[in-house]
Scaffold this active site. Structure first.
Site, PDB file in Angstrom:
ATOM      1  N   GLU A  97      57.244  41.005  38.108  1.00 15.07           N
ATOM      2  CA  GLU A  97      56.737  40.062  37.120  1.00 15.07           C
ATOM      3  C   GLU A  97      55.211  40.049  37.114  1.00 15.07           C
ATOM      4  OE1 GLU A  97      60.812  39.577  38.082  1.00 15.07           O
ATOM      5  OE2 GLU A  97      59.121  39.439  39.457  1.00 15.07           O
ATOM      6  N   ARG A 157      32.318  40.337  40.433  1.00 15.73           N
ATOM      7  CA  ARG A 157      33.480  41.195  40.706  1.00 15.73           C
ATOM      8  C   ARG A 157      34.500  41.131  39.567  1.00 15.73           C
ATOM      9  NH1 ARG A 157      33.601  38.965  46.864  1.00 15.73           N
ATOM     10  NH2 ARG A 157      31.830  40.203  47.608  1.00 15.73           N
ATOM     11  N   ASP A 200      62.811  36.004  35.500  1.00 13.72           N
ATOM     12  CA  ASP A 200      64.006  36.815  35.356  1.00 13.72           C
ATOM     13  C   ASP A 200      65.161  35.971  35.877  1.00 13.72           C
ATOM     14  OD1 ASP A 200      63.998  36.960  38.150  1.00 13.72           O
ATOM     15  OD2 ASP A 200      64.074  39.130  38.226  1.00 13.72           O
ATOM     16  N   GLY A 220      62.721  37.486  41.727  1.00 10.39           N
ATOM     17  CA  GLY A 220      63.245  37.468  43.087  1.00 10.39           C
ATOM     18  C   GLY A 220      62.122  37.576  44.098  1.00 10.39           C
ATOM     19  N   SER A 221      61.242  38.568  43.898  1.00 14.82           N
ATOM     20  CA  SER A 221      60.074  38.740  44.764  1.00 14.82           C
ATOM     21  C   SER A 221      58.782  38.347  44.069  1.00 14.82           C
ATOM     22  CB  SER A 221      59.967  40.202  45.216  1.00 14.82           C
ATOM     23  OG  SER A 221      59.614  41.024  44.112  1.00 14.82           O
ATOM     24  N   GLY A 222      58.771  38.396  42.750  1.00 16.77           N
ATOM     25  CA  GLY A 222      57.562  38.136  41.973  1.00 16.77           C
ATOM     26  C   GLY A 222      56.733  39.384  41.730  1.00 16.77           C
ATOM     27  N   HIS A 231      38.634  32.441  44.034  1.00 17.43           N
ATOM     28  CA  HIS A 231      37.869  33.687  44.132  1.00 17.43           C
ATOM     29  C   HIS A 231      38.112  34.640  42.969  1.00 17.43           C
ATOM     30  CE1 HIS A 231      37.206  33.464  48.778  1.00 17.43           C
ATOM     31  NE2 HIS A 231      36.852  32.357  48.143  1.00 17.43           N
ATOM     32  N   ASN A 232      39.320  34.659  42.430  1.00 12.62           N
ATOM     33  CA  ASN A 232      39.679  35.660  41.425  1.00 12.62           C
ATOM     34  C   ASN A 232      39.836  35.096  40.025  1.00 12.62           C
ATOM     35  OD1 ASN A 232      41.542  36.462  44.133  1.00 12.62           O
ATOM     36  ND2 ASN A 232      40.030  37.938  43.406  1.00 12.62           N
ATOM     37  N   ARG A 281      29.131  35.977  43.252  1.00 18.64           N
ATOM     38  CA  ARG A 281      29.788  37.202  43.735  1.00 18.64           C
ATOM     39  C   ARG A 281      31.169  37.367  43.120  1.00 18.64           C
ATOM     40  NH1 ARG A 281      32.717  36.105  49.270  1.00 18.64           N
ATOM     41  NH2 ARG A 281      32.877  33.847  49.162  1.00 18.64           N
TER      42      ARG A 281
END
Length: 157
Positions: free
Chosen positions: A76, A142, A8, A71-73, A103-104, A138
């Site tokens: 978004e 997940r 942005d 600005g903060s994310g 991990h993700n 694991r």
């Protein structure tokens, strides 16, 4: 690696820096906008388009990740996560960036351009792009449960 990037108005300076910096480092940068500063811009379309392009590339076998900036994310990240197949993570330091990948298997990073210096934000994003998914059972399990819910709306224990 192809990197889709969107922002942005608050992340426009960081986005321009990253396109140049990461492009020089060998990444294929794809800019989803905006192309000019507008304090009243609406970031969702930019971020959703970048995230959707990541999914298309990954499904086609292209090594691709995404970056969304604001600005903060936060907004978004929320917008990107509405795209089926996206796991967008808000990163605010090197550890959260690396863990998002390890991990993700996050495929999009969100960073707040007003929360970090240019150098710090660049280091966070570089850490994300350089970190592979661990592939540990694991984590695979997940992520699979999240994907199952995304497809079926059924929650698995």
């Amino acid at each position: 690696m192809r990197v889709h990037i969107a922002t942005d108005h608050a992340g426009l300076e960081l986005s321009a820096h990253l396109i140049e910096h990461l492009g020089a480092a060998g990444y294929e940068m794809v800019d989803h906008g905006p192309q000019s500063y507008d304090a009243q811009d609406d970031y969702p379309a930019f971020c959703i388009n970048a995230a959707a392009a990541v999914v298309v590339d990954q499904q086609s076998g292209v090594d691709a990740l995404g970056i969304v900036l604001g600005g903060s994310g936060n907004g978004e990240q929320i917008a990107a996560n509405k795209v089926r197949g996206i796991r967008a993570a808000l990163a605010w330091n090197l550890d959260t960036a690396r863990l998002a990948r390890e991990h993700n298997d996050a495929n999009v990073i969100a960073v707040g351009g007003r929360q970090h210096s240019l150098t710090e934000a660049t280091e966070i994003i570089e850490a994300f792009l350089a970190t592979p998914f661990s592939g540990e059972e694991r984590h695979v399990r997940r992520i699979g449960k999240i994907a199952h819910f995304e497809q079926t709306r059924e929650v698995l224990d």
